[in-house]
Design an enzyme around this catalytic site. Sequence first.
Site, PDB file in Angstrom:
ATOM      1  N   ARG A 148      -7.246 -49.637  25.047  1.00 31.95           N
ATOM      2  CA  ARG A 148      -8.377 -48.795  24.656  1.00 31.95           C
ATOM      3  C   ARG A 148      -9.651 -49.606  24.888  1.00 31.95           C
ATOM      4  O   ARG A 148      -9.635 -50.841  24.840  1.00 31.95           O
ATOM      5  CB  ARG A 148      -8.285 -48.409  23.180  1.00 31.95           C
ATOM      6  CG  ARG A 148      -7.031 -47.629  22.797  1.00 31.95           C
ATOM      7  CD  ARG A 148      -7.036 -47.338  21.292  1.00 31.95           C
ATOM      8  NE  ARG A 148      -5.881 -46.553  20.866  1.00 31.95           N
ATOM      9  CZ  ARG A 148      -4.757 -47.061  20.392  1.00 31.95           C
ATOM     10  NH1 ARG A 148      -4.635 -48.388  20.241  1.00 31.95           N
ATOM     11  NH2 ARG A 148      -3.750 -46.288  20.026  1.00 31.95           N
ATOM     12  N   LYS A 172      -5.795 -49.542  16.525  1.00 30.12           N
ATOM     13  CA  LYS A 172      -6.255 -48.668  15.447  1.00 30.12           C
ATOM     14  C   LYS A 172      -5.634 -49.079  14.118  1.00 30.12           C
ATOM     15  O   LYS A 172      -4.466 -49.442  14.060  1.00 30.12           O
ATOM     16  CB  LYS A 172      -5.887 -47.216  15.762  1.00 30.12           C
ATOM     17  CG  LYS A 172      -6.697 -46.603  16.902  1.00 30.12           C
ATOM     18  CD  LYS A 172      -6.347 -45.138  17.069  1.00 30.12           C
ATOM     19  CE  LYS A 172      -7.235 -44.494  18.131  1.00 30.12           C
ATOM     20  NZ  LYS A 172      -6.914 -43.054  18.303  1.00 30.12           N
ATOM     21  N   HIS A 244     -10.814 -44.724  29.286  1.00 31.03           N
ATOM     22  CA  HIS A 244      -9.531 -44.163  28.870  1.00 31.03           C
ATOM     23  C   HIS A 244      -8.717 -43.667  30.070  1.00 31.03           C
ATOM     24  O   HIS A 244      -7.489 -43.590  30.005  1.00 31.03           O
ATOM     25  CB  HIS A 244      -9.751 -43.020  27.884  1.00 31.03           C
ATOM     26  CG  HIS A 244      -8.697 -42.931  26.830  1.00 31.03           C
ATOM     27  ND1 HIS A 244      -8.607 -43.814  25.777  1.00 31.03           N
ATOM     28  CD2 HIS A 244      -7.656 -42.069  26.679  1.00 31.03           C
ATOM     29  CE1 HIS A 244      -7.571 -43.494  25.013  1.00 31.03           C
ATOM     30  NE2 HIS A 244      -6.983 -42.445  25.539  1.00 31.03           N
ATOM     31  N   ARG A 247      -6.445 -46.363  31.107  1.00 32.19           N
ATOM     32  CA  ARG A 247      -5.327 -46.480  30.156  1.00 32.19           C
ATOM     33  C   ARG A 247      -4.270 -45.415  30.459  1.00 32.19           C
ATOM     34  O   ARG A 247      -3.076 -45.695  30.480  1.00 32.19           O
ATOM     35  CB  ARG A 247      -5.871 -46.339  28.732  1.00 32.19           C
ATOM     36  CG  ARG A 247      -4.809 -46.277  27.621  1.00 32.19           C
ATOM     37  CD  ARG A 247      -5.531 -46.325  26.284  1.00 32.19           C
ATOM     38  NE  ARG A 247      -4.733 -45.853  25.170  1.00 32.19           N
ATOM     39  CZ  ARG A 247      -3.893 -46.608  24.461  1.00 32.19           C
ATOM     40  NH1 ARG A 247      -3.709 -47.877  24.787  1.00 32.19           N
ATOM     41  NH2 ARG A 247      -3.237 -46.110  23.434  1.00 32.19           N
ATOM     42  N   HIS A 270       1.108 -46.537  20.277  1.00 34.67           N
ATOM     43  CA  HIS A 270       1.174 -45.212  19.666  1.00 34.67           C
ATOM     44  C   HIS A 270       2.182 -45.208  18.518  1.00 34.67           C
ATOM     45  O   HIS A 270       3.297 -45.698  18.681  1.00 34.67           O
ATOM     46  CB  HIS A 270       1.604 -44.161  20.688  1.00 34.67           C
ATOM     47  CG  HIS A 270       0.560 -43.852  21.711  1.00 34.67           C
ATOM     48  ND1 HIS A 270       0.856 -43.320  22.942  1.00 34.67           N
ATOM     49  CD2 HIS A 270      -0.791 -44.008  21.678  1.00 34.67           C
ATOM     50  CE1 HIS A 270      -0.257 -43.154  23.625  1.00 34.67           C
ATOM     51  NE2 HIS A 270      -1.266 -43.563  22.882  1.00 34.67           N
ATOM     52  N   TYR A 279       0.093 -38.385  26.992  1.00 34.34           N
ATOM     53  CA  TYR A 279      -0.545 -39.257  27.958  1.00 34.34           C
ATOM     54  C   TYR A 279       0.201 -39.258  29.285  1.00 34.34           C
ATOM     55  O   TYR A 279      -0.395 -39.164  30.350  1.00 34.34           O
ATOM     56  CB  TYR A 279      -0.602 -40.702  27.425  1.00 34.34           C
ATOM     57  CG  TYR A 279      -1.775 -40.964  26.545  1.00 34.34           C
ATOM     58  CD1 TYR A 279      -2.928 -41.546  27.044  1.00 34.34           C
ATOM     59  CD2 TYR A 279      -1.736 -40.635  25.200  1.00 34.34           C
ATOM     60  CE1 TYR A 279      -4.010 -41.788  26.229  1.00 34.34           C
ATOM     61  CE2 TYR A 279      -2.809 -40.879  24.366  1.00 34.34           C
ATOM     62  CZ  TYR A 279      -3.951 -41.454  24.890  1.00 34.34           C
ATOM     63  OH  TYR A 279      -5.010 -41.684  24.073  1.00 34.34           O
TER      64      TYR A 279
END
Length: 298
Positions: A148, A172, A244, A247, A270, A279
């Site tokens: 990211r 995250k 992104h 990615r 994830h 994705y």
Amino acid sequence: MNWDSIIKSYQSYLKIERGLSKNTVENYSFDLERLLLFLSQNEIVVSPLKITDEIIQQFIYSVAKEVNPRSQARIISGLKSFFKYLVFEDYRDDDPMELIETPKTGRKLPDTLTVEEIDGLIQAIDLSSNEGERNRAMLETLYGCGLRVSELVTLKISDLFFEEGFIKITGKGNKQRLVPISDVTQKYILLYKNTVRIHLSIQKGFDDTLFLNRRGKQLTRAMIFTIIKNLAVTIDLNKTISPHTLRHSFATHLLENGADLRAIQLMLGHESITTTEIYVHLDRTFLTQVMNSFHPRK
């Protein structure tokens, strides 16, 4: 308790207890600001402890006239998080969002680049400048490791474990993961680090930050967006791209070359395999190839 004080408490909860990033906390806060603006414009005086589902529904109807279903769903998600917090902390006995449904948005498939298009972006970088060496290293890292943009700009020198073939990423919610890094990507990082970064006047607090701007400070997310968009213009790439996109291309190319979906999930960081499936979307041609190659009744 008024809106200001309870929103501050909520922000502290998101940051400290849930470990969310500054950007995520700001997004949640923006959803509440929109609600407060609606209340003000309609002269509705009500506390966060007494606001009803009818008032919130009126707000959502007004939002629906201004934004697309995806943005509407995000705002509703933010409000649900806030009112769940109020119930959790015993500020309220009921949740006014309980019966409010999120609009169906479908799965938006992000753009992907071909290997040739990625090569074209990197080849368009002006390597005659110091920033060029840095930009090449950054794009190689974004694509080579599937990061990211927030993970790229906060990457530390102390997170590089090249001898082991990994880098440590803080994603995250401050969750850490180890991501493999290829010899090619290592080469460009070391080239930037040992020939360009070493000559920068690094500002206090950024000694361990890998990618720096010309003033010796951490790059902003917006700067990475600008660099990539300018490169796309340079090569006349007729696609809307962002960091992104690299990615997503990383994940798609891995899958198309036979990588396991679970392995890709771990590399991307994830929590849910469902997110990874979004994705790494597959076209029907590739699915047919997989069926013909691997099914016992082929």
